[in-house]
Design a protein around this motif. Sequence first.
Motif, PDB file in Angstrom:
ATOM      1  N   LEU A  87      39.469  53.916  39.199  1.00 60.52           N
ATOM      2  CA  LEU A  87      38.652  54.983  39.772  1.00 60.52           C
ATOM      3  C   LEU A  87      37.570  54.428  40.691  1.00 60.52           C
ATOM      4  O   LEU A  87      37.365  54.917  41.803  1.00 60.52           O
ATOM      5  N   LEU A  88      36.882  53.382  40.236  1.00 62.34           N
ATOM      6  CA  LEU A  88      35.785  52.832  41.033  1.00 62.34           C
ATOM      7  C   LEU A  88      36.302  52.113  42.284  1.00 62.34           C
ATOM      8  O   LEU A  88      35.633  52.119  43.317  1.00 62.34           O
ATOM      9  N   ARG A  89      37.480  51.514  42.184  1.00 56.72           N
ATOM     10  CA  ARG A  89      38.061  50.904  43.381  1.00 56.72           C
ATOM     11  C   ARG A  89      38.449  51.981  44.393  1.00 56.72           C
ATOM     12  O   ARG A  89      38.280  51.802  45.604  1.00 56.72           O
ATOM     13  N   ALA A  90      38.948  53.109  43.906  1.00 57.92           N
ATOM     14  CA  ALA A  90      39.300  54.205  44.805  1.00 57.92           C
ATOM     15  C   ALA A  90      38.065  54.745  45.518  1.00 57.92           C
ATOM     16  O   ALA A  90      38.134  55.150  46.686  1.00 57.92           O
ATOM     17  N   ALA A  91      36.941  54.742  44.816  1.00 51.72           N
ATOM     18  CA  ALA A  91      35.683  55.212  45.416  1.00 51.72           C
ATOM     19  C   ALA A  91      35.049  54.155  46.301  1.00 51.72           C
ATOM     20  O   ALA A  91      34.099  54.449  47.026  1.00 51.72           O
ATOM     21  N   ASP A  92      35.549  52.909  46.227  1.00 53.50           N
ATOM     22  CA  ASP A  92      34.986  51.784  46.979  1.00 53.50           C
ATOM     23  C   ASP A  92      33.543  51.503  46.564  1.00 53.50           C
ATOM     24  O   ASP A  92      32.725  51.066  47.372  1.00 53.50           O
ATOM     25  N   ALA A  93      33.231  51.771  45.288  1.00 51.36           N
ATOM     26  CA  ALA A  93      31.872  51.544  44.802  1.00 51.36           C
ATOM     27  C   ALA A  93      31.631  50.061  44.562  1.00 51.36           C
ATOM     28  O   ALA A  93      32.553  49.304  44.236  1.00 51.36           O
ATOM     29  N   GLN A  94      30.377  49.638  44.722  1.00 49.94           N
ATOM     30  CA  GLN A  94      30.010  48.284  44.313  1.00 49.94           C
ATOM     31  C   GLN A  94      29.807  48.280  42.813  1.00 49.94           C
ATOM     32  O   GLN A  94      29.116  49.144  42.268  1.00 49.94           O
ATOM     33  N   VAL A  95      30.412  47.317  42.131  1.00 50.52           N
ATOM     34  CA  VAL A  95      30.395  47.256  40.680  1.00 50.52           C
ATOM     35  C   VAL A  95      29.834  45.911  40.238  1.00 50.52           C
ATOM     36  O   VAL A  95      30.244  44.861  40.753  1.00 50.52           O
ATOM     37  N   LEU A  96      28.898  45.941  39.282  1.00 45.73           N
ATOM     38  CA  LEU A  96      28.391  44.739  38.624  1.00 45.73           C
ATOM     39  C   LEU A  96      28.865  44.814  37.182  1.00 45.73           C
ATOM     40  O   LEU A  96      28.561  45.778  36.477  1.00 45.73           O
ATOM     41  N   LEU A  97      29.594  43.801  36.741  1.00 48.27           N
ATOM     42  CA  LEU A  97      30.288  43.876  35.461  1.00 48.27           C
ATOM     43  C   LEU A  97      30.100  42.565  34.703  1.00 48.27           C
ATOM     44  O   LEU A  97      30.110  41.489  35.310  1.00 48.27           O
ATOM     45  N   THR A  98      29.926  42.638  33.388  1.00 48.12           N
ATOM     46  CA  THR A  98      29.758  41.425  32.582  1.00 48.12           C
ATOM     47  C   THR A  98      30.856  41.301  31.527  1.00 48.12           C
ATOM     48  O   THR A  98      31.481  42.280  31.132  1.00 48.12           O
ATOM     49  N   GLY A  99      31.039  40.067  31.059  1.00 47.82           N
ATOM     50  CA  GLY A  99      31.985  39.804  29.986  1.00 47.82           C
ATOM     51  C   GLY A  99      31.955  38.332  29.622  1.00 47.82           C
ATOM     52  O   GLY A  99      31.466  37.500  30.400  1.00 47.82           O
ATOM     53  N   THR A 100      32.442  38.009  28.452  1.00 46.81           N
ATOM     54  CA  THR A 100      32.533  36.599  28.085  1.00 46.81           C
ATOM     55  C   THR A 100      33.613  35.890  28.895  1.00 46.81           C
ATOM     56  O   THR A 100      33.618  34.667  29.020  1.00 46.81           O
ATOM     57  N   GLU A 101      34.542  36.668  29.439  1.00 40.62           N
ATOM     58  CA  GLU A 101      35.575  36.153  30.339  1.00 40.62           C
ATOM     59  C   GLU A 101      35.990  37.279  31.271  1.00 40.62           C
ATOM     60  O   GLU A 101      35.568  38.428  31.107  1.00 40.62           O
ATOM     61  N   LEU A 102      36.805  36.955  32.243  1.00 35.58           N
ATOM     62  CA  LEU A 102      37.263  37.970  33.189  1.00 35.58           C
ATOM     63  C   LEU A 102      38.117  39.004  32.456  1.00 35.58           C
ATOM     64  O   LEU A 102      39.116  38.650  31.833  1.00 35.58           O
ATOM     65  N   PRO A 103      37.733  40.293  32.477  1.00 38.97           N
ATOM     66  CA  PRO A 103      38.514  41.318  31.770  1.00 38.97           C
ATOM     67  C   PRO A 103      39.949  41.411  32.285  1.00 38.97           C
ATOM     68  O   PRO A 103      40.216  41.177  33.474  1.00 38.97           O
ATOM     69  N   ALA A 104      40.853  41.758  31.374  1.00 46.37           N
ATOM     70  CA  ALA A 104      42.269  41.863  31.743  1.00 46.37           C
ATOM     71  C   ALA A 104      42.484  42.860  32.875  1.00 46.37           C
ATOM     72  O   ALA A 104      43.369  42.673  33.718  1.00 46.37           O
ATOM     73  N   ALA A 105      41.683  43.914  32.913  1.00 42.75           N
ATOM     74  CA  ALA A 105      41.850  44.954  33.945  1.00 42.75           C
ATOM     75  C   ALA A 105      41.573  44.421  35.349  1.00 42.75           C
ATOM     76  O   ALA A 105      41.962  45.045  36.333  1.00 42.75           O
ATOM     77  N   LEU A 106      40.903  43.270  35.455  1.00 43.75           N
ATOM     78  CA  LEU A 106      40.565  42.713  36.763  1.00 43.75           C
ATOM     79  C   LEU A 106      41.470  41.565  37.168  1.00 43.75           C
ATOM     80  O   LEU A 106      41.324  41.023  38.267  1.00 43.75           O
ATOM     81  N   GLN A 107      42.367  41.173  36.288  1.00 38.23           N
ATOM     82  CA  GLN A 107      43.253  40.060  36.605  1.00 38.23           C
ATOM     83  C   GLN A 107      44.064  40.388  37.858  1.00 38.23           C
ATOM     84  O   GLN A 107      44.701  41.421  37.955  1.00 38.23           O
ATOM     85  N   GLY A 108      44.015  39.477  38.819  1.00 40.06           N
ATOM     86  CA  GLY A 108      44.774  39.663  40.055  1.00 40.06           C
ATOM     87  C   GLY A 108      44.084  40.507  41.103  1.00 40.06           C
ATOM     88  O   GLY A 108      44.601  40.663  42.203  1.00 40.06           O
TER      89      GLY A 108
END
Length: 379
Positions: free
Chosen positions: A341-362
């Motif tokens: 959804l946020l990519r479709a909106a072209d929003a700037q996103v700041l995101l945290t995690g202990t590692e890269l979330p699976a949803a962002l792989q690739g």
Amino acid sequence: MATPGPPSGTPALPFVGALPVRLQQLRIRGLRCLTDVDAVLGPAINVFVGANGAGKTSVLEAAFLLSHARSFRSGAKEALLQRGATQLSIFAELCHADRRVCRLGLGRAGAGWEAKLDGSGVPLGQLVSECAVVCFEPGSHALIAGAAEERRRYLDWGVFHVEHAFLSCWRRYQRALKQRNSLLRSLSPPGDELFAPWEAELAQAADQIDRQRRAYLDRLRPRLQGSIAGLLPELGAFALRYRRGWSDELDLARQLREQRGRDLARGHTTLGAHRADWSITFEQAPLREHLSRGQEKLTALACLLAQAELYAEHRGEWPIVCLDDLASELDQAHQLAVVTLLRAADAQVLLTGTELPAALQGLPACVFHVEQGRLARLL
């Protein structure tokens, strides 16, 4: 009356007629464990990875402070200041959708905040009106399950950004409320001649705030319908209910006069706009207690996404979206839904995690490693 949602379980496409606001640079000094951080951010997804306690959340907190002048974390304001430090400061370079670039500064050396815009001192309200940030974090479920104060903050932040007169009216209300509470706590209770002017002012400002809040919720409802249908389709239709903080049957000034004896006993004003609340109920969960903790979080996330979309429609630019510890807060299916959804909106996103979330792989993203309060760009 319940508002029905679309039958599909996929997120509704966001409003895409607006360009996003971009934080181009973020500089942080003396905020919690962040001694000296200077980051050039990417225009889309920015991920901050590292061990627990490394300072990842504090990076998001800095962006949030520029937009709200308060933290999304609980605790005293003094806890924001790094141990041993005498002051904290946050600087950001912000690019608006119309390509206008402004420099934001927020500092704290004592009891209050000092705000700057393009190098000049400005009122705090002017600074926070320049930068819009919404944040989903581990405590966000309090928006649904917590105290009414959390829901009023959410509501009033939204109203503030669409109603130019809201801030001055809110200040009038707070001033009158403070004066009436002071009279209520007097050792010798004053007479009606001292109470009446402040009660009249309180009622007048409360009526205006109430109208603005109602109008905002009316505009929010259809956006909320889409985000709830995408994240919680199993709960069915929803109803959004609002309580203004005093009886709908009588004028507030009259109710304050009639309630004065009880308020004198309690030492504070028990009716008014500062007692407002709103709630969401679902066809399949008519009571808040019927929601699981996970459903509370998803409902809160739906509210934040709806608010971001309404802001975009009104202001012509998407706010910055912060997602703290996304992988531990949402399952992979919902992570992917939100990121899509946020990519479709072209929003700037700041995101945290202990590692890269699976949803962002690739997916294209700027990745920063955070360790012991320091930032290093990885990708």
